[in-house]
Write an enzyme that holds these catalytic residues in place. Structure first.
Site, mmCIF file in Angstrom:
data_model
loop_
_atom_site.group_PDB
_atom_site.id
_atom_site.type_symbol
_atom_site.label_atom_id
_atom_site.label_comp_id
_atom_site.label_asym_id
_atom_site.label_seq_id
_atom_site.Cartn_x
_atom_site.Cartn_y
_atom_site.Cartn_z
ATOM 1 N N LYS A 1 -52.356 7.602 22.322
ATOM 2 C CA LYS A 1 -51.754 8.923 22.163
ATOM 3 C C LYS A 1 -52.770 9.949 22.648
ATOM 4 O O LYS A 1 -53.958 9.631 22.797
ATOM 5 C CB LYS A 1 -51.324 9.197 20.717
ATOM 6 C CG LYS A 1 -52.412 9.123 19.677
ATOM 7 C CD LYS A 1 -51.799 9.393 18.292
ATOM 8 C CE LYS A 1 -52.799 9.146 17.196
ATOM 9 N NZ LYS A 1 -52.216 9.266 15.859
ATOM 10 N N LYS B 1 -52.636 -4.468 14.617
ATOM 11 C CA LYS B 1 -53.521 -5.335 13.808
ATOM 12 C C LYS B 1 -52.905 -5.608 12.428
ATOM 13 O O LYS B 1 -52.898 -6.743 11.948
ATOM 14 C CB LYS B 1 -54.867 -4.627 13.664
ATOM 15 C CG LYS B 1 -55.818 -5.222 12.637
ATOM 16 C CD LYS B 1 -57.140 -4.487 12.615
ATOM 17 C CE LYS B 1 -57.094 -3.174 11.833
ATOM 18 N NZ LYS B 1 -57.045 -3.345 10.383
ATOM 19 N N PHE C 1 -42.037 5.405 23.688
ATOM 20 C CA PHE C 1 -42.795 4.256 24.159
ATOM 21 C C PHE C 1 -43.323 3.433 22.977
ATOM 22 O O PHE C 1 -43.203 3.823 21.824
ATOM 23 C CB PHE C 1 -43.943 4.751 25.053
ATOM 24 C CG PHE C 1 -44.613 3.660 25.843
ATOM 25 C CD1 PHE C 1 -43.876 2.633 26.420
ATOM 26 C CD2 PHE C 1 -45.986 3.661 26.006
ATOM 27 C CE1 PHE C 1 -44.495 1.620 27.140
ATOM 28 C CE2 PHE C 1 -46.613 2.661 26.734
ATOM 29 C CZ PHE C 1 -45.868 1.645 27.295
ATOM 30 N N LYS D 1 0.830 -1.215 0.000
ATOM 31 C CA LYS D 1 0.000 0.000 0.000
ATOM 32 C C LYS D 1 0.859 1.257 0.000
ATOM 33 O O LYS D 1 0.580 2.216 -0.720
ATOM 34 C CB LYS D 1 -0.946 -0.012 1.202
ATOM 35 C CG LYS D 1 -2.031 -1.072 1.082
ATOM 36 C CD LYS D 1 -2.982 -1.080 2.251
ATOM 37 C CE LYS D 1 -4.056 -2.133 2.026
ATOM 38 N NZ LYS D 1 -4.968 -2.280 3.140
ATOM 39 N N LYS E 1 -22.746 6.628 14.141
ATOM 40 C CA LYS E 1 -22.263 5.799 13.031
ATOM 41 C C LYS E 1 -22.978 4.435 13.025
ATOM 42 O O LYS E 1 -23.392 3.940 11.976
ATOM 43 C CB LYS E 1 -20.740 5.635 13.165
ATOM 44 C CG LYS E 1 -20.123 4.647 12.226
ATOM 45 C CD LYS E 1 -20.178 5.089 10.783
ATOM 46 C CE LYS E 1 -19.724 3.956 9.879
ATOM 47 N NZ LYS E 1 -19.939 4.229 8.474
ATOM 48 N N CYS F 1 -54.560 0.306 14.499
ATOM 49 C CA CYS F 1 -54.026 -0.058 13.169
ATOM 50 C C CYS F 1 -52.697 -0.812 13.199
ATOM 51 O O CYS F 1 -52.592 -1.916 12.673
ATOM 52 C CB CYS F 1 -53.880 1.198 12.320
ATOM 53 S SG CYS F 1 -55.473 1.924 11.927
HETATM 54 N N1 LIG Z 1 -14.819 0.503 4.092
HETATM 55 C C1 LIG Z 1 -15.838 1.295 4.253
HETATM 56 O O1 LIG Z 1 -16.697 1.435 3.366
HETATM 57 C C2 LIG Z 1 -16.001 2.085 5.506
HETATM 58 C C3 LIG Z 1 -16.888 3.168 5.533
HETATM 59 C C4 LIG Z 1 -17.009 3.913 6.694
HETATM 60 C C5 LIG Z 1 -16.277 3.565 7.818
HETATM 61 N N2 LIG Z 1 -15.435 2.486 7.764
HETATM 62 C C6 LIG Z 1 -14.659 2.195 8.971
HETATM 63 O O2 LIG Z 1 -13.371 2.765 8.782
HETATM 64 C C7 LIG Z 1 -12.351 1.926 9.351
HETATM 65 C C8 LIG Z 1 -11.361 1.495 8.270
HETATM 66 O O3 LIG Z 1 -12.060 0.743 7.332
HETATM 67 P P1 LIG Z 1 -11.348 0.244 5.988
HETATM 68 O O4 LIG Z 1 -12.376 -0.484 5.208
HETATM 69 O O5 LIG Z 1 -10.612 1.363 5.360
HETATM 70 O O6 LIG Z 1 -10.291 -0.795 6.603
HETATM 71 P P2 LIG Z 1 -9.125 -1.579 5.836
HETATM 72 O O7 LIG Z 1 -8.988 -2.886 6.516
HETATM 73 O O8 LIG Z 1 -9.359 -1.537 4.366
HETATM 74 O O9 LIG Z 1 -7.839 -0.688 6.113
HETATM 75 C C9 LIG Z 1 -7.251 -0.554 7.347
HETATM 76 C C10 LIG Z 1 -5.782 -0.240 7.135
HETATM 77 O O10 LIG Z 1 -5.190 0.084 8.402
HETATM 78 C C11 LIG Z 1 -3.858 -0.383 8.354
HETATM 79 N N3 LIG Z 1 -3.312 -0.418 9.726
HETATM 80 C C12 LIG Z 1 -3.480 -1.342 10.687
HETATM 81 N N4 LIG Z 1 -2.786 -1.001 11.779
HETATM 82 C C13 LIG Z 1 -2.157 0.177 11.500
HETATM 83 C C14 LIG Z 1 -1.291 1.036 12.221
HETATM 84 N N5 LIG Z 1 -0.914 0.772 13.472
HETATM 85 N N6 LIG Z 1 -0.853 2.162 11.628
HETATM 86 C C15 LIG Z 1 -1.217 2.462 10.372
HETATM 87 N N7 LIG Z 1 -2.038 1.690 9.644
HETATM 88 C C16 LIG Z 1 -2.493 0.551 10.201
HETATM 89 C C17 LIG Z 1 -3.965 -1.725 7.672
HETATM 90 O O11 LIG Z 1 -2.713 -2.196 7.182
HETATM 91 C C18 LIG Z 1 -4.960 -1.388 6.570
HETATM 92 O O12 LIG Z 1 -4.305 -0.978 5.397
HETATM 93 C C19 LIG Z 1 -13.114 0.774 9.994
HETATM 94 O O13 LIG Z 1 -13.354 1.065 11.342
HETATM 95 C C20 LIG Z 1 -14.410 0.716 9.214
HETATM 96 O O14 LIG Z 1 -15.451 0.137 9.977
HETATM 97 C C21 LIG Z 1 -15.272 1.760 6.638
#
Ligand SMILES: NC(=O)c1ccc[n+]([C@@H]2O[C@H](COP(=O)([O-])OP(=O)(O)OC[C@H]3O[C@@H](n4cnc5c(N)ncnc54)[C@H](O)[C@@H]3O)[C@@H](O)[C@H]2O)c1
Length: 463
Positions: A356, A303, A294, A65, A242, A300
């Site tokens: 209500k 039922k 509540f 990456k 969220k 409605c």
């Molecule tokens: N994917 C989505 O559509 C989406 C949307 C909204 C929120 N989220 C939330 O956002 C967060 C990330 O989701 P994602 O899909 O991008 O995850 P992902 O698994 O694609 O990416 C996470 C990245 O973090 C890196 N990582 C792990 N430990 C690390 C560290 N100590 N320092 C730096 N990088 C580190 C990993 O190598 C990985 O590349 C999650 O909590 C997810 O629930 C995801």
């Protein structure tokens, strides 16, 4: 610089149809940003922030990456991302590294976008969150300038205060909100439309920590050009927003699918049905029925839920979402009952009996169900409801076992009972509670304004 950035922006616009996107102010663009975690969220954030003119460093332990991003190439598939990264790379606004220390030193704000997957029992795995906080905290120990840490990963309510902040403070030896800034900023993007979602979000939410307004002001500057006023709310609220969002989406999908399955079994076009349902933006797609409170009741909803689930059963079409709605309603009545039980008093006054206010209809009223339950337990119950018939000549809704419990004024109910259950709101209720002359416990099912009277011990149903 601006002409160059404008080219970047236009290139992005052509690909993702980003509308009404203006640049952050030159002052805001002074912020240098590190993005920890170069996954779906981190890559899109890095690309969009650099497209907006910020200098960005992505940090990830994953070599692939980091190499891709450093070369201006996308490590994931997302429409428009490759182009944004290419132009960001060409403008020298995006870099990538494995080193948390370098990233913290070279930037002013860090976004944490590390993964929070499920463990095998369904609980949230916060190990990456802990690790990234340790990495950032250690780097902060050696940095004298004020730095802001912004958590963007999806984390359960309380995680900021119970894990993120203590880990950062321990590793840095510094105090959150004073020596470094902290905020929670949930990410709502959807994969495949992530860049468009970044520039046209439905909402922007910032979770504020104590009185750390400096971090919130910085975040506001970063998103000022997006044209949406952020909601600034307490951290725990931002954390659960969220989850409420995503669970709501899941419920909507499963509800629609369930209606679709019933329609199919009846040879009805489900898309026509759901289109019509969605066309009602007064009651269906609106704030209506979206306030915690509540149980539902009346002639409605109970039922009609029974009828549709029975139809599903008769056709072998499962209706788990509708079944769950019925169960959830029973659970909410039980929840109210348990609050009254916990007050443990013999005299209970009900303000409201119908499902209500402003109706005399007692059919399937959950308040009536509560009252009958307490009568069955030998409690002394008094009821105020101006619309419930006192004698059989008044209405067909007359209930013989309820009539003797009825009281003509709210004040008389409050004077006679130790526990007051607010089922509906009526004129005069606020004044009557404010002037209660002796201690009463109020169980509020209707979200009244919380009384200031010291004689009132107040409990809200789900607030
Ligand atoms: N994917 C989505 O559509 C989406 C949307 C909204 C929120 N989220 C939330 O956002 C967060 C990330 O989701 P994602 O899909 O991008 O995850 P992902 O698994 O694609 O990416 C996470 C990245 O973090 C890196 N990582 C792990 N430990 C690390 C560290 N100590 N320092 C730096 N990088 C580190 C990993 O190598 C990985 O590349 C999650 O909590 C997810 O629930 C995801």
């Amino acid at each position: 610089m601006d002409i160059e950035l404008n080219t970047v922006r236009l290139a992005a616009k052509q690909k993702v149809t980003v509308l009404d996107n203006y640049y952050p102010s030159a002052e805001a663009r002074r912020y240098r940003i590190s993005v920890f975690g170069a996954g779906y969220v981190g890559c899109v954030s890095s690309a969009c922030l650099s497209n907006d003119g910020f200098s960005v460093v992505a940090v990830d332990p994953d070599r692939f990456k980091v190499e891709r991003l450093a070369g201006g190439l996308a490590p994931i598939v997302e429409p428009g991302l490759a182009e944004l990264l290419q132009t960001a790379h060409a403008s020298d606004l995006l870099n990538a590294t494995h080193s948390a220390a370098d990233a913290i030193n070279d930037t002013d704000i860090s976004f944490c976008c590390v993964g929070t997957p499920s463990l095998s029992d369904g609980t949230l795995d916060t190990n990456h969150v802990r690790q990234v906080c340790e990495d950032i905290g250690k780097a902060l120990r050696h940095k004298s300038d004020f730095h802001i840490v912004v958590m963007r990963s999806t984390i359960l309510p309380g995680t900021m205060e119970e894990l993120v902040i203590p880990t950062l403070e321990k590793a840095s030896g510094k105090s959150a909100g004073r020596d470094f800034g902290i905020a929670y900023y949930p990410e709502f993007l959807r994969e495949s439309t992530a860049i468009a979602d970044y520039y046209k979000p439905g909402a922007i939410v910032f979770g504020q920590y104590a009185d750390d307004t400096r971090s919130i002001d910085a975040l506001k500057a970063l998103v000022g050009h997006i044209g949406i006023t952020p909601h600034v709310i307490p951290m725990r609220s931002a954390e659960i927003v969220k989850y409420a969002n995503n669970c709501w989406h899941a419920v909507k999908i499963s509800f629609s699918n369930e209606i679709g399955n019933i329609c199919k079994a009846k040879n009805i076009d489900s898309h026509v049905v759901m289109d019509v349902l969605c066309s009602d933006t007064r009651l269906n797609i609106s704030k209506a029925y979206m306030k915690p409170g509540f149980a539902y009741g009346g002639s409605c909803l109970p039922k009609d839920l029974r009828a549709l689930t029975a139809l599903g059963r008769s056709m072998n079409v499962p209706t788990p979402v509708l079944d769950a709605a019925r169960l959830a309603n029973t659970v909410q009545i039980e929840h109210a009952r348990s609050l009254v039980d916990a007050a443990s008093h013999e005299t209970i006054g009900f303000i409201g009996l119908t499902f209500k206010a402003d109706t005399d209809d007692l059919r399937e009223s959950p308040l009536l169900e509560l009252v009958e339950g307490f009568l069955g337990k030998g409690k002394e119950v008094t009821v105020y409801d101006p619309n419930v018939a006192r004698d059989a000549s008044q209405s067909r809704n007359f209930l013989k076992h309820i009539a003797p419990l009825l009281c003509d004024s709210i004040r008389d109910v409050i004077a006679a009972c130790e526990v007051i259950v607010i089922g509906n709101r009526y004129p005069g209720l606020k004044d009557a509670l404010e002037s209660a002359a002796r201690p009463v416990t109020v169980i509020d099912l209707a979200r009244i304004e919380q009384p200031e009277n010291r004689n009132v011990t107040y409990h809200g149903l789900c607030w």
